[in-house]
Design an enzyme around this catalytic site. Sequence first.
Site, PDB file in Angstrom:
ATOM      1  NE  ARG A  60       2.119   5.383 -18.491  1.00 54.08           N
ATOM      2  CZ  ARG A  60       2.708   4.659 -19.444  1.00 54.08           C
ATOM      3  NH1 ARG A  60       3.820   3.986 -19.191  1.00 54.08           N
ATOM      4  NH2 ARG A  60       2.180   4.579 -20.651  1.00 54.08           N
TER       5      ARG A  60
ATOM      6  CG  HIS B 182      10.718   3.172 -15.400  1.00 54.35           C
ATOM      7  ND1 HIS B 182       9.625   2.466 -15.869  1.00 54.35           N
ATOM      8  CD2 HIS B 182      10.211   4.131 -14.584  1.00 54.35           C
ATOM      9  CE1 HIS B 182       8.520   2.955 -15.366  1.00 54.35           C
ATOM     10  NE2 HIS B 182       8.840   3.978 -14.584  1.00 54.35           N
TER      11      HIS B 182
ATOM     12  CG  HIS C 209       8.740   0.543 -11.410  1.00 57.68           C
ATOM     13  ND1 HIS C 209       9.003   1.725 -12.063  1.00 57.68           N
ATOM     14  CD2 HIS C 209       8.474   0.900 -10.126  1.00 57.68           C
ATOM     15  CE1 HIS C 209       8.887   2.742 -11.225  1.00 57.68           C
ATOM     16  NE2 HIS C 209       8.576   2.270 -10.037  1.00 57.68           N
TER      17      HIS C 209
ATOM     18  CG  HIS D  98       5.119  -2.311  -7.666  1.00 62.82           C
ATOM     19  ND1 HIS D  98       4.573  -1.688  -6.563  1.00 62.82           N
ATOM     20  CD2 HIS D  98       5.569  -1.305  -8.478  1.00 62.82           C
ATOM     21  CE1 HIS D  98       4.665  -0.368  -6.701  1.00 62.82           C
ATOM     22  NE2 HIS D  98       5.265  -0.115  -7.845  1.00 62.82           N
TER      23      HIS D  98
ATOM     24  CG  ASP E 191       5.179   3.641  -5.614  1.00 61.65           C
ATOM     25  OD1 ASP E 191       5.759   4.445  -6.353  1.00 61.65           O
ATOM     26  OD2 ASP E 191       4.582   2.648  -6.051  1.00 61.65           O
TER      27      ASP E 191
END
Length: 476
Positions: free
Chosen positions: A97, A222, A253, A290, A341
Amino acid sequence: MASHREQDLQHLDGAGGTLFCPLALLPEGWRSDVLLRWDGAGNFLSVSADSEGGGAPRAAGPVIAGMPNLHSHAFQRAMAGLTETMGSPTDSFWSWRTLMYRFAQRLQPQHLEAIARQLYIEMLKSGYTSVCEFHYLHHAPQGQSYADPAELALRVLQAAQEAGIGMTLLPVLYQQGGFGGQPPSAQQARFIASVPWLLDLRERLQRALPENGMRRYGMAPHSLRAVSAQSLEALVNGLRAQPGGQDAPLHIHVAEQVREVEDCLAWCGQRPVQLLLSQQELDARWCLVHATHMDDAEYQGVVASQAVVGLCPTTEANLGDGIIDAPRLLDAGAQWGIGSDSNIAINPRSELRLLEYGQRLHHRRRNVLASGQAPAVADRLYVQAVAGGARASGRQVAGLAVGQRADFVVLDGEHVNLAGRSASQLLSALVFGEHEGNPVHDVHVAGRKVVSAGHHALEEHARQAYRQAVADLLKD
């Protein structure tokens, strides 16, 4: 905006079309001699098996539904291969990230448009016919607003429209750096937005490019670590109050990494999916992207809610996220779909293959995701992924059926690895085989042929612009 509207007319005006398919995969299974008819708006008028064809053009091979891609971060396509060198013996999602944030700082509007256009053409050529774009690049690199706050969202929409792919745009609410209201980092400044700003963005987009059969607008908090409970509630209520917002998609997410679960437990004593279920009345509008790490109660809650679970096997493997208990998910009747993704790989067949192979490695047996009613793994996975992806997109793209969009893929009937296969063998060969060349021959979106004999009309232009964008971004 005239050019946008002129291009819209190419999709919405016309005489419709027909196609005779010697073999086609309908929602209920393979059928022979299927005649497809669609209207000028790109919707199926009839899907008739055991037809004589009536002089309609003949498909070049077996026909399957186009696959909806329920989760994409377009700009990350240009990062493929840039994070595959060890920076630390403990490399993880979190170190990835950090690198992603650095890359995102360099993007300019023209780069995003070029990357997205190339990506969406690649998606079409692989058999994806629509995409849910989880869009969180809102501002200039230091967080300052563009003259038009919708600048980057419009770039993504323009790219999708030029490519000819169906789009569900999901502007993302991102407000904090971690559970409990931790302040965002400087590298997250491009993502940060308030609820009123985000709702205003959706209204701006509706005015500039209204929703139609090719385009839909939802919202995406998010993650629970990036959005407070109060902001989440305000966003959901604000969306519901907007035109078309009552049934607009909501994606989030959740429970992607073990550390996320541990941090959530440490902060509030609840697991992420448990927390989300306690905060929101989830329903079929929601897509939980996910949802890798859930306990028994969370699985039961998600299935009961009818929310879609968004699986992204290639990205989850690339980031070391973990493996979801897919047999439990499927056997419980959960809705699910697939997404590309981070876009390091653009191939719906590979996503389905890796979903099954991950389970084989974990359970140490074969054909894990088959069932007594659906013994062919590939057939079961493909049909369910189309249905779940359609629900997550909020668009009528659930397969070859009356009232759905005429989004479909014509396979290459002469492909060396597909020719001569029976209906019961075809998807197994397609999904579980590696193929020389592309087995996709033609792709139709809303009845309009956007890929012909494996080629897209804009592919050379898109490649050149993409190469230039990548060269700019990788300059020292």
